[in-house]
Structures are given as C-alpha cells and as structure tokens.
Design an enzyme around this catalytic site. Structure first.
Site, PDB file in Angstrom:
ATOM      1  N   GLU A 186       9.034   3.126  13.927  1.00  0.00           N
ATOM      2  CA  GLU A 186       9.824   4.251  13.409  1.00  0.00           C
ATOM      3  C   GLU A 186      11.008   4.597  14.302  1.00  0.00           C
ATOM      4  O   GLU A 186      12.095   4.917  13.802  1.00  0.00           O
ATOM      5  CB  GLU A 186       8.917   5.482  13.225  1.00  0.00           C
ATOM      6  CG  GLU A 186       8.000   5.413  12.026  1.00  0.00           C
ATOM      7  CD  GLU A 186       6.815   4.486  12.231  1.00  0.00           C
ATOM      8  OE1 GLU A 186       6.189   4.068  11.230  1.00  0.00           O
ATOM      9  OE2 GLU A 186       6.510   4.175  13.417  1.00  0.00           O
ATOM     10  N   HIS A 210      -2.033  10.946   6.460  1.00  0.00           N
ATOM     11  CA  HIS A 210      -1.287  10.777   5.218  1.00  0.00           C
ATOM     12  C   HIS A 210      -1.205  12.067   4.411  1.00  0.00           C
ATOM     13  O   HIS A 210      -1.124  12.039   3.181  1.00  0.00           O
ATOM     14  CB  HIS A 210      -1.914   9.676   4.358  1.00  0.00           C
ATOM     15  CG  HIS A 210      -1.936   8.333   5.019  1.00  0.00           C
ATOM     16  ND1 HIS A 210      -2.927   7.948   5.886  1.00  0.00           N
ATOM     17  CD2 HIS A 210      -1.073   7.293   4.954  1.00  0.00           C
ATOM     18  CE1 HIS A 210      -2.695   6.738   6.323  1.00  0.00           C
ATOM     19  NE2 HIS A 210      -1.572   6.310   5.776  1.00  0.00           N
TER      20      HIS A 210
END
Length: 371
Positions: free
Chosen positions: A120, A190
């Site tokens: 990321e 998530h």
C-alpha cells in the site's frame, strides 16, 4: 495509587485483581473475561433497506446501475476523456475484488490500468509521483482496512506536498479509492471505517457517497479536484444499492451537504450507509411519535459543510449524529463539538448586535487549508 486501586476495585467488583511488581508499584490486572462495558450495554447490527434517490433528469439519459457499476462508469468516463489518467492497485487489471474496474484494461490497455505489488505504501507513493508529474492518478487500496501502511505517504507527503514546496509543486491529481465500512461479515480486517484518522489532516479531501448516483458524481469531482482526495466506497452497497445513473459524466460539488428531508424537530446527520438507517428512523419517528426529522447527508467529511448543519440545528434545536465507525474519536464528535461552539458564538452575537452575523462566523471557521 492505593486510592486509584480502590476506585477500580469498587467499579469492577471481583474482575479486577491487584498484583505487586518488583518495582514496588501496584499493577492492575484485568481478568480475560473482563469488559470495559457493563453487561447491560449491548450492541447489535443495524438493519436497513436501501432507498434509491429520484431519477436525475439534468444529466441526460440514465441506466440502471448498482454502486460498483457506477464507479466503473465514472472511471470509464475519466479514461476516455483524460489521456493522462491511469488506474492502478492490487488486482485492478482483473476487475478488482468488487469488480469496480472490470473491462477497463481490455478497453484502455495495460499501460493505463495495471496491477501493482501488494504494497500500500508503494501504491500511494507511486500515485504521488504520477500526480506530481502532471498525470491523473487513481489508486485503489483493496480494502480501507489496509490503508494504514500508506498512512505516512498520505498524511506526511500527499497532504503537505503543496505547502512544503511553497505552492511550486502539488499532487492534487491524486485520488485514492478504497472499499469502506462493514458488510455483515469480514471481522477486524474487512469492516473498518477509518475516515476520522484522515480528517485530522489538512490538505486532504475525504468523501463517502450514499448510493450509485452520488458515487459517480462525487468520484468524478474528486478526480477533477486539485487536492488529493480519499474516496471511501461503502462495500455493503456495491450490489445492494441500485439506481438510475446518468451515462454521461457529471459532477456533484464537494464539501456540500445535502438535505434529503426537511424537518422541524430534530436534525439527523450521517454519511454513507448510515444515511439509509436514518431515513428509516425518520419515518418511524414521524409515524409513531409525530416527530419531524431533517435528514442531512454530509457526503464530504473534510472539509465538511458546517453552514448547512448549523443552520438546520438552529432551526430544529436538536442534533443526532449516526456514524458507522468507532465511538472514541469518531468524526461525529467533531461535528457535535463544532455545532455546540457555533451555537455559543450565535448566543454571544445575539447579545452583541454590533458583531458579525452567525453565518459569517460559521463560514470563517470552516477548514480552508488544503494541499
């Protein structure tokens, strides 16, 4: 220390033990089954039904789309109109986990829609470089929960790039997309809503849509905006939310809240998925209690529309904020404290007629410092 220990013991009953340490300091140990909340406090998942917006007529022909298809449409429009635009991230070349980029690599080529390593900080760092070079960078973080490795790049580099260079350079052509919020499963990695972390940082714009129509218009506004933007997409709405979305490009102004329902008794403020919860709450309050609710979709978290919210609270006298995020340090606290401070200013202005108007004060307090 002993007094503090007595207070802890009195509050936690038998679930708290005291253990002496080798340093002569009394340590407090919580038992494994101890909770910081009392057993009477329970939290449950909120049920909601997606409520589509009216079909827009001002943007031309529309097509039935769910939320992820409206995102695809916005990205398609951008790639078609801007030859410098590139889309990159983990698995975007194959359509992404939620299929938001499906078909775009085949249509525009592997040089404009391409996969990146699972890194990321590398994705955002690369996006900053692309944007600084003058191209339009659209980065995807596969889940908002995984945006934190890129926190330094977003907060210390992207957000401050213009400021640190004295406006000689900027990375305003950078947009970071990420699926956001809970979906009924997914647990700790998530289901997070991290907007409050980034709301602390001037130089960014943070946007969260409530449905397909807003998603396309707000995403195109983020891409066109000359400040780095983070665009969080409610993942539970990817397929559950279906509306008639204009096929042609259109924009919805950033930093402008939308009043979805006029009311006189209480102001309800939220963003993203929770808007649909508040719509149901407003209907129940009207039917069962005769309470008239004004429902406001904040849409942009930073810089947020202080004026619209404060005007509504002045009218109704009450404010309820609902967000799908941690209670501690959530953005609802920022809204609440700002509204209270502005109302205190308004009371002082009433007592001092020679001062500026309330709305002028609200406007001057809005966060203006952007990258």
């Amino acid at each position: 220390m002993a007094a503090a220990a007595r207070l802890f013991i009195r509050g936690a009953n038998s679930k708290l033990s005291i253990a002496p340490s080798s340093l002569g300091v009394t340590l407090l140990k919580l038992s494994p089954n101890c909770s910081s909340r009392t057993k009477t406090q329970r939290r449950h998942a909120t049920h909601f039904t997606f409520q589509p917006d009216p079909v827009p007529s001002q943007y031309g022909p529309t097509q039935k789309m769910n939320l992820f298809q409206s995102i695809t449409s916005a990205l398609d429009n951008t790639l078609a109109s801007d030859p410098t635009a590139v889309i990159f991230g983990e698995d975007v070349a194959f359509g992404g986990v939620f299929r938001c980029t499906v078909g775009l690599r085949d249509k525009y080529g592997k040089d404009r829609v391409f996969n990146t390593p699972l890194c990321e900080q590398g994705i955002v760092g690369f996006g900053i470089g692309v944007a600084v070079a003058g191209a339009t960078a659209i980065a995807e973080i596969q889940f908002a929960d995984y945006i934190f490795p890129a926190f330094d790049q977003i907060v210390n580099e992207a957000a401050k790039y213009r400021y640190r260079s004295g406006n000689l350079f900027d990375c305003g052509n950078l947009t970071i997309r990420a699926p956001w919020g809970c979906v009924g499963h997914g647990a700790l990695y998530h289901s997070q809503s991290p907007e409050a972390f980034f709301a602390h940082c001037p130089g960014l714009k943070i946007v969260i849509p409530r449905g397909p129509i807003q998603a396309k218009g707000l995403l195109l506004s983020c891409i066109a905006d000359k400040n780095p933007c983070i665009f969080f997409e409610p993942k539970i709405l990817y397929r559950a939310a279906v509306e008639q979305v204009p096929e042609e490009p259109y924009t919805i102004p950033l930093s402008q809240a939308e009043i979805l329902q006029e009311g006189s008794d209480v102001t309800l403020v939220s963003w993203g998925t929770q808007i649909h919860v508040l719509k149901e709450v407003a209907s129940m309050a009207q039917e069962k209690l005769g309470v008239s609710c004004e429902v406001i979709d904040l849409q942009t978290i930073l810089p947020w529309d202080i004026e619209t919210v404060c005007k509504s609270v002045v009218k109704t006298g009450r404010l309820l904020i609902s967000h799908e995020a941690p209670v501690t340090g959530g953005f609802a606290a920022e809204i609440s404290s700002t509204v209270q401070s502005q109302l205190l200013v308004a009371l002082n202005l009433i007592a001092s007629p020679s001062s500026s108007s309330f709305i002028q004060t609200v406007e001057s307090s809005q966060e203006k410092t952007l990258c």
